[in-house]
Design an enzyme around this catalytic site. Sequence first.
Site, PDB file in Angstrom:
ATOM      1  N   LEU A 131       1.002  -1.246   0.028  1.00 13.78           N
ATOM      2  CA  LEU A 131      -0.027  -0.096   0.057  1.00 13.78           C
ATOM      3  C   LEU A 131       1.105   1.331   0.010  1.00 13.78           C
ATOM      4  O   LEU A 131       1.987   1.499   0.884  1.00 13.78           O
ATOM      5  CB  LEU A 131      -0.914   0.058   1.322  1.00 13.78           C
ATOM      6  CG  LEU A 131      -1.845  -1.131   1.476  1.00 13.78           C
ATOM      7  CD1 LEU A 131      -2.781  -0.690   2.446  1.00 13.78           C
ATOM      8  CD2 LEU A 131      -2.512  -1.734   0.054  1.00 13.78           C
TER       9      LEU A 131
ATOM     10  N   GLY B 106       1.283  -5.373   1.366  1.00  9.20           N
ATOM     11  CA  GLY B 106       0.071  -5.353   0.253  1.00  9.20           C
ATOM     12  C   GLY B 106       0.620  -6.025  -0.982  1.00  9.20           C
ATOM     13  O   GLY B 106      -0.179  -6.646  -1.721  1.00  9.20           O
TER      14      GLY B 106
ATOM     15  N   ASN C 194       4.536  -8.231   6.465  1.00  9.42           N
ATOM     16  CA  ASN C 194       5.400  -7.885   7.471  1.00  9.42           C
ATOM     17  C   ASN C 194       4.700  -6.732   8.423  1.00  9.42           C
ATOM     18  O   ASN C 194       5.275  -5.947   9.110  1.00  9.42           O
ATOM     19  CB  ASN C 194       6.788  -7.405   7.105  1.00  9.42           C
ATOM     20  CG  ASN C 194       6.224  -6.115   5.896  1.00  9.42           C
ATOM     21  OD1 ASN C 194       5.417  -6.046   5.128  1.00  9.42           O
ATOM     22  ND2 ASN C 194       7.267  -5.117   5.914  1.00  9.42           N
ATOM     23  N   GLU C 195       3.141  -6.454   8.245  1.00 11.56           N
ATOM     24  CA  GLU C 195       2.582  -5.441   8.860  1.00 11.56           C
ATOM     25  C   GLU C 195       2.949  -5.440  10.385  1.00 11.56           C
ATOM     26  O   GLU C 195       3.245  -4.192  10.696  1.00 11.56           O
ATOM     27  CB  GLU C 195       1.126  -5.632   8.660  1.00 11.56           C
ATOM     28  CG  GLU C 195       0.345  -5.339   7.302  1.00 11.56           C
ATOM     29  CD  GLU C 195       0.652  -6.220   6.210  1.00 11.56           C
ATOM     30  OE1 GLU C 195       1.495  -7.313   6.566  1.00 11.56           O
ATOM     31  OE2 GLU C 195       0.054  -5.844   5.362  1.00 11.56           O
TER      32      GLU C 195
HETATM   33  C1  LIG Z   1      -6.679   4.552   4.390  1.00 11.08           C
HETATM   34  C2  LIG Z   1      -7.087   3.800   5.591  1.00 11.08           C
HETATM   35  C3  LIG Z   1      -6.706   2.650   5.843  1.00 11.08           C
HETATM   36  C4  LIG Z   1      -7.131   1.934   7.154  1.00 11.08           C
HETATM   37  C5  LIG Z   1      -6.617   0.738   7.348  1.00 11.08           C
HETATM   38  C6  LIG Z   1      -5.518   0.835   8.478  1.00 11.08           C
HETATM   39  C7  LIG Z   1      -4.574  -0.198   8.602  1.00 11.08           C
HETATM   40  C8  LIG Z   1      -4.641  -1.320   7.339  1.00 11.08           C
HETATM   41  C9  LIG Z   1      -3.025  -1.470   7.155  1.00 11.08           C
HETATM   42  C10 LIG Z   1      -3.286  -2.464   6.088  1.00 11.08           C
HETATM   43  C11 LIG Z   1      -2.103  -3.323   5.911  1.00 11.08           C
HETATM   44  C12 LIG Z   1      -1.043  -2.451   5.301  1.00 11.08           C
HETATM   45  C13 LIG Z   1      -0.522  -2.830   4.144  1.00 11.08           C
HETATM   46  C14 LIG Z   1       0.647  -2.404   3.338  1.00 11.08           C
HETATM   47  O1  LIG Z   1       1.008  -2.770   2.388  1.00 11.08           O
HETATM   48  S1  LIG Z   1       1.301  -1.080   4.120  1.00 11.08           S
HETATM   49  C15 LIG Z   1       2.838  -0.679   2.945  1.00 11.08           C
HETATM   50  C16 LIG Z   1       4.041  -1.634   3.563  1.00 11.08           C
HETATM   51  N1  LIG Z   1       5.144  -1.527   2.604  1.00 11.08           N
HETATM   52  C17 LIG Z   1       6.155  -1.373   3.164  1.00 11.08           C
HETATM   53  O2  LIG Z   1       6.584  -0.832   4.252  1.00 11.08           O
HETATM   54  C18 LIG Z   1       7.269  -1.116   2.012  1.00 11.08           C
HETATM   55  C19 LIG Z   1       8.484  -0.253   2.642  1.00 11.08           C
HETATM   56  N2  LIG Z   1       9.221  -0.148   1.407  1.00 11.08           N
HETATM   57  C20 LIG Z   1      10.192  -0.831   1.187  1.00 11.08           C
HETATM   58  O3  LIG Z   1      10.641  -1.874   2.089  1.00 11.08           O
HETATM   59  C21 LIG Z   1      11.652  -0.698   0.248  1.00 11.08           C
HETATM   60  O4  LIG Z   1      11.379   0.682  -0.147  1.00 11.08           O
HETATM   61  C22 LIG Z   1      11.647  -1.502  -0.792  1.00 11.08           C
HETATM   62  C23 LIG Z   1       9.816  -1.790  -1.421  1.00 11.08           C
HETATM   63  C24 LIG Z   1      12.050  -2.795  -0.370  1.00 11.08           C
HETATM   64  C25 LIG Z   1      12.493  -0.956  -2.045  1.00 11.08           C
HETATM   65  O5  LIG Z   1      13.559  -0.734  -1.615  1.00 11.08           O
HETATM   66  P1  LIG Z   1      14.556   0.171  -2.209  1.00 11.08           P
HETATM   67  O6  LIG Z   1      14.810  -0.365  -3.753  1.00 11.08           O
HETATM   68  O7  LIG Z   1      15.798   0.360  -1.766  1.00 11.08           O
HETATM   69  O8  LIG Z   1      13.726   1.696  -2.447  1.00 11.08           O
HETATM   70  P2  LIG Z   1      13.850   2.752  -1.452  1.00 11.08           P
HETATM   71  O9  LIG Z   1      13.512   2.095  -0.055  1.00 11.08           O
HETATM   72  O10 LIG Z   1      14.865   3.888  -1.444  1.00 11.08           O
HETATM   73  O11 LIG Z   1      12.318   3.345  -1.958  1.00 11.08           O
HETATM   74  C26 LIG Z   1      12.405   4.390  -2.984  1.00 11.08           C
HETATM   75  C27 LIG Z   1      11.321   5.199  -2.884  1.00 11.08           C
HETATM   76  O12 LIG Z   1       9.894   4.515  -2.868  1.00 11.08           O
HETATM   77  C28 LIG Z   1       9.348   4.996  -1.495  1.00 11.08           C
HETATM   78  N3  LIG Z   1       8.520   3.814  -1.167  1.00 11.08           N
HETATM   79  C29 LIG Z   1       8.815   2.589  -0.758  1.00 11.08           C
HETATM   80  N4  LIG Z   1       7.893   2.063  -0.451  1.00 11.08           N
HETATM   81  C30 LIG Z   1       6.790   2.717  -0.498  1.00 11.08           C
HETATM   82  C31 LIG Z   1       5.408   2.714  -0.171  1.00 11.08           C
HETATM   83  N5  LIG Z   1       4.822   1.577   0.530  1.00 11.08           N
HETATM   84  N6  LIG Z   1       4.384   3.860  -0.232  1.00 11.08           N
HETATM   85  C32 LIG Z   1       4.929   4.854  -0.937  1.00 11.08           C
HETATM   86  N7  LIG Z   1       6.187   5.044  -0.967  1.00 11.08           N
HETATM   87  C33 LIG Z   1       7.237   4.035  -0.852  1.00 11.08           C
HETATM   88  C34 LIG Z   1      10.470   5.534  -0.670  1.00 11.08           C
HETATM   89  O13 LIG Z   1      10.083   6.302   0.204  1.00 11.08           O
HETATM   90  C35 LIG Z   1      11.577   5.943  -1.620  1.00 11.08           C
HETATM   91  O14 LIG Z   1      11.029   7.549  -2.019  1.00 11.08           O
HETATM   92  P3  LIG Z   1      11.855   8.430  -2.128  1.00 11.08           P
HETATM   93  O15 LIG Z   1      12.806   8.232  -3.433  1.00 11.08           O
HETATM   94  O16 LIG Z   1      11.318   9.634  -2.346  1.00 11.08           O
HETATM   95  O17 LIG Z   1      12.760   8.502  -0.877  1.00 11.08           O
END
Ligand SMILES: CCCCC/C=C\CCCC/C=C/C(=O)SCCNC(=O)CCNC(=O)[C@H](O)C(C)(C)COP(=O)(O)OP(=O)(O)OC[C@H]1O[C@@H](n2cnc3c(N)ncnc32)[C@H](O)[C@@H]1OP(=O)(O)O
Length: 263
Positions: free
Chosen positions: A110, A155, A179-180
Amino acid sequence: MATLLKHSAKYALSGRLARLGVHSRHGGLQCLQPRLLPHQRSASTSSKILVEMDDSTGIAVLTMKNPPVNSLSLDFLTEFSISLEKLELDRGCRGVILTSALPKIFSAGLDIMEMYGKSPEHCGEFWKAVQEMWLRLYGSSMITIAAINGSSPAGGCLMALACDYRIMAENPKYSIGLNETQLGIVAPFWFKDTLVNTVGNRAAELSLQLGLLYSAPDALRTGLVDLLVPEDKVLSTASQTMTQWLAIPGENAIGSNPRVSSS
Ligand SMILES: CCCCC/C=C\CCCC/C=C/C(=O)SCCNC(=O)CCNC(=O)[C@H](O)C(C)(C)COP(=O)(O)OP(=O)(O)OC[C@H]1O[C@@H](n2cnc3c(N)ncnc32)[C@H](O)[C@@H]1OP(=O)(O)O
C-alpha cells in the site's frame, strides 16, 4: 474502520474509470516498452498498467509500472481493477500473468502516502480500492499467476497471494511476506485469511505475529510461493505454467477453484 467502509461504499468504480480516462495506447513511461511477441495481437496501456493480450493463447500479461516501487496508490489500484475487469469481461482471455516492469521490486504494498494526512473521504475511497483489487484478483474466474520478479512486502505480498500460483525469482536479495506487525499495524482479517489459505494455520500464525519477510528460498519452504526460477526465466516459466493449467481438460483448473466455485 466502519466509518471508512461506509464512506467507501458510496464510491463507484465506473466513476473512477471516467475520471481517469484509462487505456491511452501511447501513455506510460518511455523506458517501459511492451514485450510483444510476434503472435501477440493487442496491447493496451494506462499510465501505470500495461496489458498485453495474446489472442492465440488467451493469456494476458498485466505489468505493473508505477515507479519507483509499484506502491498501491488509489490511482494505481483503480487502473489495476479496471484492467482486470476488462480482461474478465473478455471471453477470449483465460489466464492472467501479473508481473512488474520495475527492476528489483514486484510491489512495495500500500502507498504509505495515501494513509497519511488524508481526509476520511479519501481514506474510505482508498480502502475500498484496496479491497476491490483483492476481490477482483482472488475471485477471478481466470487463472492468475504471479511472476514475482522482485521484493514484495505487505500489500504486494497480498497481491501475489491472491493469485492461483506464484513463481518467484531466486534472487537472495528479494523478500516477500505480510510484515505489517513490523510496521506497527495489524494485517486486516482478509489479508490473514488469504495467507492461511495458502500456507496453513501454524505458518500463518508465525508469519503474521512476527511480521516475517521471507527470502525466496524460505518463501518456497513455507509454501508462500510455489516455484523459484532464475530471474530471467520468471516470465517465460509463468507462461509455460499457464499453458499447462489452461490445458487441463474442460477448463477444470478454473472450475475447481474453491474461491470462485461452490460445487
Ligand atoms: C487509509 C485507511 C486505511 C485504514 C486501514 C488501516 C490499516 C490497515 C493496514 C493495511 C495493511 C498494510 C499493508 C501495506 O502494504 S502497508 C505498506 C507496507 N510496505 C512497506 O512498508 C514497504 C516499504 N518499502 C520498502 O521496504 C522498500 O522501499 C522496498 C520496497 C524494499 C524497495 O527498497 P529500495 O529499492 O531500496 O527503495 P527505497 O526504499 O529507496 O524506496 C524508493 C522510494 O520509494 C518510496 N516507497 C517505498 N515504499 C513505499 C510505499 N509502500 N509507499 C509509498 N512510497 C514508498 C520510498 O519512500 C522512496 O521514495 P523517495 O525516493 O522519494 O525517498
